[in-house]
Design an enzyme around this catalytic site. Structure first.
Site, PDB file in Angstrom:
ATOM      1  N   ASP A  49       0.785  -1.199   0.216  1.00 41.17           N
ATOM      2  CA  ASP A  49      -0.034  -0.003   0.005  1.00 41.17           C
ATOM      3  C   ASP A  49       0.942   1.359   0.060  1.00 41.17           C
ATOM      4  O   ASP A  49       1.776   1.613   0.983  1.00 41.17           O
ATOM      5  CB  ASP A  49      -0.754  -0.161   1.063  1.00 41.17           C
ATOM      6  CG  ASP A  49      -1.708   1.258   1.327  1.00 41.17           C
ATOM      7  OD1 ASP A  49      -3.076   1.309   1.016  1.00 41.17           O
ATOM      8  OD2 ASP A  49      -1.258   2.336   1.880  1.00 41.17           O
ATOM      9  N   TYR A  54       3.252   9.944  -0.627  1.00 42.61           N
ATOM     10  CA  TYR A  54       4.338   9.386  -0.063  1.00 42.61           C
ATOM     11  C   TYR A  54       5.585   9.545  -0.667  1.00 42.61           C
ATOM     12  O   TYR A  54       6.675   9.392  -0.356  1.00 42.61           O
ATOM     13  CB  TYR A  54       4.160   7.568   0.063  1.00 42.61           C
ATOM     14  CG  TYR A  54       2.917   7.437   0.913  1.00 42.61           C
ATOM     15  CD1 TYR A  54       2.343   8.379   1.857  1.00 42.61           C
ATOM     16  CD2 TYR A  54       2.542   6.137   1.082  1.00 42.61           C
ATOM     17  CE1 TYR A  54       1.208   8.025   2.656  1.00 42.61           C
ATOM     18  CE2 TYR A  54       1.498   5.499   1.821  1.00 42.61           C
ATOM     19  CZ  TYR A  54       0.798   6.592   2.530  1.00 42.61           C
ATOM     20  OH  TYR A  54      -0.537   6.338   3.385  1.00 42.61           O
ATOM     21  N   LYS A  79      -3.069   5.863  -3.868  1.00 43.84           N
ATOM     22  CA  LYS A  79      -3.827   6.841  -3.563  1.00 43.84           C
ATOM     23  C   LYS A  79      -3.808   8.065  -4.281  1.00 43.84           C
ATOM     24  O   LYS A  79      -2.691   8.502  -4.507  1.00 43.84           O
ATOM     25  CB  LYS A  79      -4.226   6.981  -1.955  1.00 43.84           C
ATOM     26  CG  LYS A  79      -4.153   5.837  -1.150  1.00 43.84           C
ATOM     27  CD  LYS A  79      -4.020   6.143   0.243  1.00 43.84           C
ATOM     28  CE  LYS A  79      -3.644   4.929   1.182  1.00 43.84           C
ATOM     29  NZ  LYS A  79      -2.200   4.567   0.998  1.00 43.84           N
TER      30      LYS A  79
END
Length: 276
Positions: A49, A54, A79
């Protein structure tokens, strides 16, 4: 009963998702995240994930290519970040993430935060990506009940997953119940409350009782509550330890002790206050 790291939940569209995955928040792009992904896969993990924000999608992609396991055996999530919400900007952001990851398709794409007023437009773009087969499942992260109700009122596609802050001090029971009722798989981020629970006396008692670490007790509690979990670590021994939760189970009274620790306290932001 979830008895093996290879065990999976079935999402509302029939796609299978591993119960345990590796989170890579704060893992540095380059050698650190590459090693984390490879160590996790070697330990039996099949779910990774990440997120655009990030800034390590490139390293995750390299780790995937170097891990020695065929792509189709892995479950990869990323995401969409807040500032990219909107129809056209979402489609562009997805292409950017896929280029960094070096993937032909994604297993799960999540709206990272609901924000203020663009998530319906964003969901329309998610629906397009899903219908085109570029994503196997689409979902959301940090959505409260009112966000989910609003989103579902205008879409025939119910989110497959809602990834939320979830740990013994924040059990979010009404939200969990709502998601179960509507076939939305709940996934925990920050399951260890960023380390704040590791010295909790009652959790330490349960750890001693079962011959496990506090971390393993919490992660097992997640799974027995039907919540997918993605603990983050860049240390190989921790990655291995986090996966060593399939050879024991918590009794009903153990689960009740942990459930009773809820204080509705967050370590992350309140989804209703992260407005942009």
């Amino acid at each position: 009963m979830i008895n093996h790291i290879s065990d999976k939940t079935v999402l509302n569209n029939g796609v299978e998702m591993p119960w345990l995955g590796l989170g890579v928040w704060k893992a540095e792009d380059g050698s650190e995240v590459i090693s984390s992904v490879k160590d996790a896969v070697a330990a039996g993990y099949r779910s990774i994930d990440t997120a655009a924000v990030y800034a390590n999608e490139s390293g995750v992609g390299q780790g995937i290519r170097e891990c020695g396991v065929p792509r189709e055996e892995l479950f990869i999530t990323t995401k969409l970040w807040n500032e990219k919400q909107g129809y056209e900007s979402t489609l562009k952001a997805f292409d950017e993430s896929m280029e960094k990851l070096g993937l032909d398709y994604l297993d799960l794409y999540l709206i990272h935060w609901p924000g203020k007023d663009k998530y319906k437009e964003t969901w329309r773009a998610f629906t397009k990506l899903y219908e085109e087969g570029r994503v196997r499942a689409i979902g959301v992260s940090n959505f409260q009940i009112h966000h989910l109700e609003d989103l579902m009122a205008d879409s025939s596609i119910v989110p497959a997953v809602n990834q939320v802050e979830y740990h013994p001090k924040l059990t979010q029971r009404p939200l969990i119940d709502f998601c179960k009722k509507h076939g939305i798989q709940v996934e925990a981020w920050s399951p260890l409350m960023q380390g704040k629970l590791l010295d909790h006396p009652e959790l330490k008692e349960l750890a001693a009782k079962h011959g496990k670490s506090v971390t393993q007790i919490i992660l097992r509690w997640d799974l027995q509550n039907g919540v997918v979990t993605i603990p983050k670590s860049v240390k190989k021994h921790r990655i291995v330890e986090n996966a060593n939760i399939f050879d024991f189970s918590l009794a009903a009274e153990d689960m009740a002790v942990i459930d009773a620790l809820n204080e509705d306290s967050r370590v992350g932001s309140d989804p209703d206050s992260v407005i942009f």
